[in-house]
Design a protein around this motif. Structure first.
Motif, mmCIF file in Angstrom:
data_model
loop_
_atom_site.group_PDB
_atom_site.id
_atom_site.type_symbol
_atom_site.label_atom_id
_atom_site.label_comp_id
_atom_site.label_asym_id
_atom_site.label_seq_id
_atom_site.Cartn_x
_atom_site.Cartn_y
_atom_site.Cartn_z
ATOM 1 N N SER A 172 0.671 -1.268 0.304
ATOM 2 C CA SER A 172 0.107 -0.360 0.124
ATOM 3 C C SER A 172 0.596 1.596 0.011
ATOM 4 C CB SER A 172 -0.371 -0.081 0.691
ATOM 5 O OG SER A 172 -0.625 0.088 2.407
ATOM 6 N N HIS A 173 2.029 1.122 0.230
ATOM 7 C CA HIS A 173 2.820 2.414 0.070
ATOM 8 C C HIS A 173 4.163 1.787 -0.446
ATOM 9 C CE1 HIS A 173 0.601 2.772 3.805
ATOM 10 N NE2 HIS A 173 0.859 4.041 3.902
ATOM 11 N N ASN A 174 4.461 1.542 -1.433
ATOM 12 C CA ASN A 174 5.282 1.350 -2.217
ATOM 13 C C ASN A 174 5.601 2.640 -3.529
ATOM 14 O OD1 ASN A 174 4.757 -1.261 -2.466
ATOM 15 N ND2 ASN A 174 4.016 -1.680 -4.304
ATOM 16 N N PRO A 175 6.954 3.304 -3.258
ATOM 17 C CA PRO A 175 7.241 3.737 -4.188
ATOM 18 C C PRO A 175 7.350 4.336 -5.468
ATOM 19 C CG PRO A 175 9.385 2.830 -4.307
ATOM 20 C CD PRO A 175 8.040 1.689 -3.210
ATOM 21 N N MET A 176 6.959 5.200 -5.846
ATOM 22 C CA MET A 176 6.874 5.686 -7.761
ATOM 23 C C MET A 176 8.131 5.199 -7.600
ATOM 24 S SD MET A 176 4.070 7.942 -8.284
ATOM 25 C CE MET A 176 5.137 9.216 -7.726
ATOM 26 N N THR A 177 8.097 4.916 -9.867
ATOM 27 C CA THR A 177 9.230 4.608 -10.579
ATOM 28 C C THR A 177 9.976 5.956 -11.137
ATOM 29 O OG1 THR A 177 11.044 4.170 -12.287
ATOM 30 C CG2 THR A 177 7.951 3.641 -12.491
ATOM 31 N N ASP A 178 10.866 6.268 -11.252
ATOM 32 C CA ASP A 178 11.678 8.175 -11.950
ATOM 33 C C ASP A 178 11.951 6.288 -13.409
ATOM 34 O OD1 ASP A 178 13.868 5.997 -12.522
ATOM 35 O OD2 ASP A 178 14.754 7.510 -11.313
ATOM 36 N N TYR A 179 11.309 8.054 -14.158
ATOM 37 C CA TYR A 179 11.711 7.511 -15.586
ATOM 38 C C TYR A 179 13.347 8.580 -16.122
ATOM 39 C CZ TYR A 179 11.302 8.207 -20.470
ATOM 40 O OH TYR A 179 10.877 8.082 -22.542
ATOM 41 N N THR A 180 13.743 8.173 -16.582
ATOM 42 C CA THR A 180 15.121 8.297 -17.154
ATOM 43 C C THR A 180 14.729 9.324 -18.725
ATOM 44 O OG1 THR A 180 16.244 6.581 -15.933
ATOM 45 C CG2 THR A 180 16.908 7.440 -17.701
ATOM 46 N N ILE A 181 15.805 9.856 -18.606
ATOM 47 C CA ILE A 181 16.571 10.885 -19.435
ATOM 48 C C ILE A 181 17.472 10.566 -20.054
ATOM 49 C CG2 ILE A 181 16.246 13.316 -20.705
ATOM 50 C CD1 ILE A 181 13.419 12.083 -19.840
ATOM 51 N N GLY A 182 18.735 10.327 -21.143
ATOM 52 C CA GLY A 182 19.421 9.960 -21.576
ATOM 53 C C GLY A 182 20.083 11.526 -21.946
ATOM 54 N N ILE A 183 21.366 11.504 -21.507
ATOM 55 C CA ILE A 183 22.381 12.432 -22.436
ATOM 56 C C ILE A 183 22.120 12.462 -23.830
ATOM 57 C CG2 ILE A 183 24.362 13.347 -22.740
ATOM 58 C CD1 ILE A 183 26.090 11.382 -20.142
ATOM 59 N N ASP A 184 21.427 14.021 -23.921
ATOM 60 C CA ASP A 184 21.554 14.376 -25.291
ATOM 61 C C ASP A 184 21.813 15.983 -24.867
ATOM 62 O OD1 ASP A 184 20.767 14.117 -27.978
ATOM 63 O OD2 ASP A 184 18.426 13.271 -27.657
ATOM 64 N N THR A 185 21.758 16.633 -27.413
ATOM 65 C CA THR A 185 21.160 18.236 -26.429
ATOM 66 C C THR A 185 20.144 18.389 -26.090
ATOM 67 O OG1 THR A 185 19.585 18.307 -28.365
ATOM 68 C CG2 THR A 185 22.619 18.059 -28.719
ATOM 69 N N VAL A 186 20.472 19.371 -25.135
ATOM 70 C CA VAL A 186 19.831 20.323 -24.203
ATOM 71 C C VAL A 186 18.632 20.238 -24.676
ATOM 72 C CG1 VAL A 186 19.890 22.320 -24.228
ATOM 73 C CG2 VAL A 186 18.923 21.568 -22.113
ATOM 74 N N TYR A 210 9.825 -3.019 0.391
ATOM 75 C CA TYR A 210 11.704 -2.518 0.958
ATOM 76 C C TYR A 210 12.226 -1.871 0.610
ATOM 77 C CZ TYR A 210 11.438 -8.357 1.682
ATOM 78 O OH TYR A 210 10.915 -9.780 2.144
ATOM 79 N N LEU A 211 11.679 -0.725 -0.755
ATOM 80 C CA LEU A 211 12.537 0.221 -1.347
ATOM 81 C C LEU A 211 12.137 1.688 -0.716
ATOM 82 C CD1 LEU A 211 12.551 -1.134 -4.910
ATOM 83 C CD2 LEU A 211 14.204 -1.765 -2.470
ATOM 84 N N ASP A 214 3.902 -9.374 -21.075
ATOM 85 C CA ASP A 214 2.887 -8.714 -20.434
ATOM 86 C C ASP A 214 3.554 -9.007 -18.561
ATOM 87 O OD1 ASP A 214 0.836 -7.102 -20.542
ATOM 88 O OD2 ASP A 214 -0.209 -9.101 -19.173
ATOM 89 N N GLY A 215 2.946 -7.633 -18.482
ATOM 90 C CA GLY A 215 3.028 -8.109 -16.758
ATOM 91 C C GLY A 215 2.725 -6.916 -16.316
ATOM 92 N N VAL A 216 3.660 -6.107 -15.130
ATOM 93 C CA VAL A 216 3.613 -4.933 -14.495
ATOM 94 C C VAL A 216 3.089 -3.682 -15.093
ATOM 95 C CG1 VAL A 216 4.655 -5.634 -12.450
ATOM 96 C CG2 VAL A 216 5.523 -4.320 -14.381
ATOM 97 N N LYS A 217 2.251 -3.190 -14.827
ATOM 98 C CA LYS A 217 1.712 -2.133 -16.089
ATOM 99 C C LYS A 217 2.690 -0.353 -14.949
ATOM 100 C CE LYS A 217 0.133 -4.268 -18.725
ATOM 101 N NZ LYS A 217 0.254 -4.226 -19.991
ATOM 102 N N ILE A 218 2.865 -0.066 -15.772
ATOM 103 C CA ILE A 218 3.832 1.653 -15.196
ATOM 104 C C ILE A 218 2.816 2.496 -15.438
ATOM 105 C CG2 ILE A 218 5.602 2.803 -14.425
ATOM 106 C CD1 ILE A 218 7.173 0.591 -15.312
ATOM 107 N N VAL A 219 1.672 3.852 -14.595
ATOM 108 C CA VAL A 219 1.084 5.018 -15.461
ATOM 109 C C VAL A 219 1.536 6.106 -14.166
ATOM 110 C CG1 VAL A 219 -0.983 5.664 -16.164
ATOM 111 C CG2 VAL A 219 -0.402 3.161 -16.011
ATOM 112 N N ASP A 220 2.116 6.860 -14.626
ATOM 113 C CA ASP A 220 2.337 8.476 -13.952
ATOM 114 C C ASP A 220 3.343 7.714 -12.968
ATOM 115 O OD1 ASP A 220 1.251 9.614 -15.933
ATOM 116 O OD2 ASP A 220 -1.136 9.266 -14.879
ATOM 117 N N GLY A 221 3.907 6.809 -13.043
ATOM 118 C CA GLY A 221 5.018 6.727 -12.026
ATOM 119 C C GLY A 221 4.335 5.362 -10.892
#
Length: 336
Positions: free
Chosen positions: A122-136, A296-297, A314-321
């Motif tokens: 019930s209190h799981n953290p949300m995941t981030d989304y990665t922005i890789g190095i590129d031009t700004v 745990y995290l 198919d498995g877990v779904k990630i929506v808005d983190g």
């Protein structure tokens, strides 16, 4: 048990760039273990930094096929202990087998994996989304195309502060910065001070793992918390991170799977360290396994499937983190 190996090459949505390299395709290996009418899936990714390739993974696992196929699973932990002496030089391969064993074990009990461990989700953290190095300009474009509550920003350029300043103009989201060992002490201190004013939550692996003296100085002076990645690969590294970092990022592929990861989490907690798990650009197979560790995290970076242009499962779904579990036993992952 019956062992089946499924190699894949999956394309990224965008070229994925960190301070060390760029890539457009992610080679992966999915392992299936079958016993008593149930099938469990595990996964591992190739990684040039650790000299891991899919052919090498397959070779090392196949070398022990007879033992594996004559093994009767009782617990994943017992299986890991059997396989570790044989695969201690290829923990990526051991990880795939361990994840598959955990999935299989939970399915044999007709439970989700987190239910096997009696965890509260019930209190799981949300995941981030990665922005890789590129031009700004391209980094801003990626951010705008993928609105998200938390971003991990890959850095390691001469313009890192300017990049964060520009990105901050376009979102109020939480930023996490990952330098992948690219900085020295002075640069790390300057960046931490600047980033603290720009809504950055923490810095991941600012300097090379071998620079322990530099990390001691940075730990004492940094304006932001510091999370170990390349400095914390296996169980033996956890204690060494105390006094250098405020937390650790556990990669299942690097440490050898869920079995050692749970021990690393317990040790980190005893040492007062924050705990994060990260991804190695896995598909939904590996990501679904990581999801069951969420209770745990403190933090999680499990955006692998979001970065891929195609997926194999198919498995877990990630929506808005937020992470949603599949309504299936085990880790919930199935191949498409």
């Amino acid at each position: 048990m019956q062992l089946t190996l499924h190699p894949f090459e999956l394309k990224f949505r965008y070229t994925f760039t960190i301070s060390r390299k760029s890539k457009d395709v992610q080679p992966l290996l999915v392992v299936a273990l079958e016993q008593d009418g149930c099938s469990g899936l595990g996964e591992t990714a190739d990684n040039a930094y650790y000299h891991i390739t899919v052919p090498k993974l397959m070779e090392d696992i196949n070398a022990h096929r007879v033992l594996i196929e004559n093994y009767h699973l009782t617990t994943p932990e017992a299986f890991w202990e059997t396989m570790y002496p044989l695969l201690k030089d290829n923990l990526f391969a051991l990880c795939a087998l361990d994840l598959a064993a955990h999935d299989l074990y939970a399915k044999m009990q007709e439970k989700k994996l987190y239910e096997v461990w009696n965890l509260d989700i019930s209190h799981n953290p949300m995941t981030d989304y990665t922005i890789g190095i590129d031009t700004v300009e391209n980094m801003v474009k990626k951010l705008q195309e993928f609105p998200w509550p938390i971003y991990k920003i890959k850095l390691g350029t001469k313009d890192d502060i300017a990049i964060i300043k520009e990105l901050r103009k376009h979102t109020n989201a939480i930023f996490r910065v990952d330098a992948n060992c690219a900085w020295g002490v002075d640069e790390s201190l300057r960046n931490a001070a600047a980033f603290a004013e720009l809504g950055v939550e923490f810095i991941e692996q600012p300097m090379p793992a071998e620079n322990r003296d530099g990390m001691k100085e940075l730990f004492a002076k940094s304006a932001l918390p510091l999370i170990a990645d390349e400095s914390c690969i296996t169980e033996s590294d956890v204690a060494a991170c105390k006094g250098l970092f405020h937390g650790i990022n556990i990669k299942l592929t690097k440490c050898g799977g869920i079995t050692p990861a749970r021990r690393m989490i317990a040790e980190a907690r005893e040492l007062g360290l924050k705990v994060m798990t990260g991804s190695m650009n896995e598909s939904t197979v590996g990501t679904s396994a990581v999801a069951h560790l969420l209770p745990y995290l403190d933090y999680v970076d499990m955006d692998g499937p979001l970065l891929l242009a195609e997926d194999v499962a198919d498995g877990v779904k990630i929506v808005d983190g937020k992470i949603y579990y599949a309504d299936r036993p085990g880790t919930g992952a199935i191949l498409k």
